[in-house]
Design a protein around this motif. Structure first.
Motif, PDB file in Angstrom:
ATOM      1  N   PRO A  38       0.763  -1.406  -0.035  1.00 13.85           N
ATOM      2  CA  PRO A  38       0.098   0.009  -0.174  1.00 13.85           C
ATOM      3  C   PRO A  38       0.839   1.318   0.065  1.00 13.85           C
ATOM      4  N   MET A  39       1.924   1.405   0.980  1.00 10.91           N
ATOM      5  CA  MET A  39       2.657   2.550   0.954  1.00 10.91           C
ATOM      6  C   MET A  39       3.551   2.780  -0.275  1.00 10.91           C
ATOM      7  N   PHE A  40       4.097   1.721  -0.977  1.00 12.37           N
ATOM      8  CA  PHE A  40       4.815   1.830  -1.934  1.00 12.37           C
ATOM      9  C   PHE A  40       3.930   2.339  -3.088  1.00 12.37           C
ATOM     10  N   ALA A  46       2.432   8.807  -6.579  1.00 10.61           N
ATOM     11  CA  ALA A  46       2.942  10.479  -6.281  1.00 10.61           C
ATOM     12  C   ALA A  46       3.962  10.711  -6.976  1.00 10.61           C
ATOM     13  N   SER A  47       5.078   9.703  -7.044  1.00  6.69           N
ATOM     14  CA  SER A  47       6.051   9.903  -8.085  1.00  6.69           C
ATOM     15  C   SER A  47       5.648  10.117  -9.577  1.00  6.69           C
ATOM     16  N   LEU A  48       4.854   9.306  -9.856  1.00  5.94           N
ATOM     17  CA  LEU A  48       4.216   9.475 -11.487  1.00  5.94           C
ATOM     18  C   LEU A  48       3.777  11.142 -11.535  1.00  5.94           C
ATOM     19  N   ALA A  49       3.030  11.567 -10.460  1.00  8.81           N
ATOM     20  CA  ALA A  49       2.598  12.730 -10.831  1.00  8.81           C
ATOM     21  C   ALA A  49       3.722  13.850 -10.772  1.00  8.81           C
ATOM     22  N   PHE A 207       4.395  18.848  -6.501  1.00 13.48           N
ATOM     23  CA  PHE A 207       4.983  18.714  -5.262  1.00 13.48           C
ATOM     24  C   PHE A 207       4.081  18.800  -4.198  1.00 13.48           C
ATOM     25  N   ALA A 208       3.125  19.509  -4.293  1.00  9.01           N
ATOM     26  CA  ALA A 208       1.839  19.395  -3.174  1.00  9.01           C
ATOM     27  C   ALA A 208       1.240  18.154  -3.016  1.00  9.01           C
ATOM     28  N   GLY A 209       1.078  17.483  -4.166  1.00  4.33           N
ATOM     29  CA  GLY A 209       0.828  16.093  -3.986  1.00  4.33           C
ATOM     30  C   GLY A 209       1.841  15.088  -3.206  1.00  4.33           C
TER      31      GLY A 209
END
Length: 429
Positions: A38-40, A46-49, A207-209
């Motif tokens: 789940p955390m990954f 988030a990394s994709l965004a 970055f906010a995401g």
């Protein structure tokens, strides 16, 4: 990403790399398996965004410089100003990440990046931005990234079991290249329809995401200096990279690939605008094709590596990238041009994904951030030096000739890479 099993060497850091075939369960060998964690999964989204925002930002920054100062040297300087902080500070940043809570460091860096990109968006929208102002803000963004990147990468093994690390790194590469396939095209459209400022605003939102995900992360481990001073910890990490044969070869492989390969990235905005006469949307399409090629390459990499081994895969990928760059130097008809950029994306992804995952699997947990700091230093240093060299070369002999020289240089370094074998930590995974 590499070949053959490792034996202890006569050094203070003679730890044995665990063979992936021994540490990988026979069940669940799907490339997407880490997303079950789940955390990954949240980190990956988030990394994709964030990667999407970064590529949109890069299109905006490169294109903005062509409107402020369209000389090859200044356009190339945009990438150099981003890379220079990593060159000088990635290793100290890695030491920090091995001594201070990674979550707190990541929250701090994301907050800085959010603030600076928002400022860049506002200054561009109001028309007060200058060429040197763009370089200064890009440099500050580089300072934030220099802490963020090694910390983020060294946190991956905390989010997945050890046998999934190479797959998690591969998913990170897919995230990066999916964003590269789509982001530049979006950036080009945003520049044409809204304005350059919007590319920086989108990056600030991304970055906010990431910041929101980090606030949800509850770590179970904390960093420990083990009684070492900051400088002693830094020396320990550097010594490991120097003594460990696999890590030495990873570092040299990065230089052999990125130094000539950076010619494309440093000159691409000017190549699209002057050599091809394309607008921002056309520039976005060029970079998107490289990203699409990287995604295709990611899907093929496990099979190619199982047939060729990591070492020959890297050499072939470098040769493929060089062939594409040589094709671009002739300014071909657009279908050939797009095919060349597609092939270059495959070569770029296969080479750097293999080298990156080899480093992460080879490094012990207590030294992982420092080791990745060394990796990033070599990559950024090669990119920064390459951007400077190829910018000056293009100014002296023209862009087509500069690309041709870089392609021929990479053909040579591809052969040299075969003399630097990697340890077999990935080929059986």
């Amino acid at each position: 990403m590499s070949s053959s099993s490792t034996r202890p060497i006569a050094s203070p850091y003679a730890s044995v790399v665990v063979d992936a075939a021994q540490s990988t369960p026979t069940q669940g060998r799907s490339a997407w398996e880490p997303l079950r964690e789940p955390m990954f999964r949240l980190f990956w989204i988030a990394s994709l965004a964030s990667n999407l925002g970064t590529w949109i930002h890069e299109v905006g920054a490169g294109w903005l410089m062509t409107t402020l100062d369209a000389t090859p040297e200044m356009v190339a300087a945009v990438r150099t100003s981003m890379a220079l902080p990593i060159v000088f500070l990635a290793i100290p940043a890695g030491v920090l990440a091995d001594r201070i809570d990674k979550r707190h460091l990541l929250i701090g860096t994301q907050s800085i990046l959010l603030f600076v990109t928002a400022m860049l968006a506002v200054s561009t929208a109001t028309g007060v931005i200058t060429a040197w102002g763009l370089l200064a803000m890009t440099f500050v963004i580089g300072l934030g990234m220099v802490v963020h990147v090694p910390t983020w990468q060294s946190a991956i093994p905390e989010l997945v079991p050890r046998w999934q690390i190479s797959r998690a790194v591969g998913l990170g590469s897919i995230s990066f290249n999916l964003a590269r396939a789509v982001g530049p095209a979006i950036g080009g459209v945003l520049i044409a329809l809204v304005g350059i400022w919007s590319t920086f605003a989108i990056n600030a939102i991304s970055f906010a995401g990431v910041l929101a995900v980090l606030l949800r992360w509850k770590r179970r481990t904390t960093e420990d200096s083990r009684g070492r001073s900051f400088l002693s910890s830094m020396r320990q990490g550097i010594r490991y990279v120097i003594w460990k044969r696999t890590m030495r070869h990873v570092m040299l492989g990065v230089v052999l690939f990125v130094l000539p390969g950076s010619a494309l990235w440093s000159l691409m905005p000017l190549y699209a605008k002057t050599a091809l006469g394309w607008g921002p949307s056309g520039f976005g399409i060029l970079v998107a094709m490289i990203g699409l090629g990287a995604v295709i390459g990611a899907s093929m990499l496990p099979r190619v590596r199982s047939r060729l081994g990591s070492d020959r895969t890297i050499a072939c990928a470098m040769a493929l990238y060089a062939t594409g760059m040589l094709t671009l130097s002739f300014e071909p008809f657009w279908p050939v041009l797009l095919l060349a950029t597609l092939l270059m994306g495959c070569g770029w992804m296969a080479t750097l994904t293999t080298l990156n995952a080899t480093a992460q699997i080879t490094l012990p947990r207590r030294l992982r951030a420092r080791g990745m700091g060394c990796y990033l230093t070599m990559m950024a240093g090669s990119m920064s030096l390459g951007s400077l060299v190829w910018g000056q070369t293009a100014g002296a002999i023209g862009m087509p000739n500069a690309l041709m020289v870089a392609a021929l240089a990479m053909m040579v370094t591809a052969g040299i890479s075969l003399l630097l074998p990697l340890a077999a930590t990935l080929d059986d995974a």
